[in-house]
Scaffold this active site. Structure first.
Site: not given
Length: 266
Positions: A41, A129, A228, A231
């Site tokens: 990322y 993952s 934010i 959620n």
């Protein structure tokens, strides 16, 4: 499954350093205690800056990151894990994943590196993952510590029943990325109806459904304070049995993250 906060904060594509740091700081002050990032990322330093800027003690934040697919050979994995620790500004990484079992992934060398990083206290737990079940089983056989988590795309249009069952059977967390399918859940009539019924957002409905599942952790990404907070509010939404059954019954299937080299296409 122990120790992983069940609603985490994802940072995929949150690559503007100032915005990333600010969104992480905001998330922690809203109440999140689990932050997810990855070497690929390019924002580990910004995540660390956000943790440092918040009014939350860094020791109270569960920090997860992932080895990039080019860093999975033994020496690369060990070296870059130490670099991630430095970028994140932590004493150790709470959870280190193998991001994808592709490119330089080697079931022997990569897992040996994870075992040694765990033994040396560089990481506190090991995750995988985007693995298939056969790849999970092969990795689990080689791991010295118990597998702590497996992160995959999971939402009402990709419920991952087999992988969820595997997580329960082996007592690790299934960590759902894209848990609101990049807000495509808002296009599903069943979710729209349940959201209206509870005066909630479709995103909250999807997250509440995931959190109702055994051993499930969700890591929605967001940048604005409004998203934010929205959620985070999913934890207050109580779906009834009828709601859960209706979402379980959604038969439309969509996979958001997909490419030819992905393990499930091999």
């Amino acid at each position: 499954m122990q120790g992983i906060p069940r609603l985490g904060f994802g940072t995929y594509e949150n690559d503007d350093p100032e915005q990333c740091a600010e969104s992480v700081r905001t998330a922690l002050e809203v109440g999140y205690r689990h932050v997810d990032t990855a070497q690929s990322y390019g924002n580990e330093s910004a995540v660390g800056d956000g943790i440092a800027a918040s009014d939350v003690d860094a020791e109270d934040v569960f920090v997860a990151t992932k080895l990039a697919t080019g860093n999975l050979a033994y020496e690369d994995a060990v070296e870059t894990a130490h670099e991630s620790v430095e970028r994140l500004g932590v004493d150790s990484i709470d959870l280190l994943y193998v991001h994808w079992p592709i490119n330089s992934y080697d079931p022997e060398g990569t897992i040996e590196a994870l075992n040694d990083l765990y033994e040396d206290g560089v990481i506190e737990a090991v995750g995988l993952s985007n693995f298939r079940i056969d790849q999970l089983d092969a990795a689990i056989e080689r791991l010295d510590p118990p597998l702590a988590a497996h992160q995959v795309e999971c939402h009402p249009m990709l419920p991952q029943e087999d992988l969820r069952a595997h997580a329960v059977d082996h007592d690790y967390a299934l960590v759902a990325y894209c848990p609101i399918a990049r807000n495509q859940v808002a296009e599903i009539e069943t979710i729209q109806d349940i959201a209206a019924k509870h005066d909630a957002s479709p995103a909250q409905v999807s997250l509440a459904w995931l959190l109702e599942k055994e051993n499930l952790v969700a890591i929605p990404k967001a940048t604005s304070e409004a998203h934010i907070r929205d959620n985070w509010g999913a934890q207050e939404l109580e779906l009834d049995e009828e709601d859960v059954a209706a979402i379980d019954g959604i038969d439309e299937r969509r996979r958001i993250v997909d490419f030819d080299a992905a393990p499930w296409n091999q």
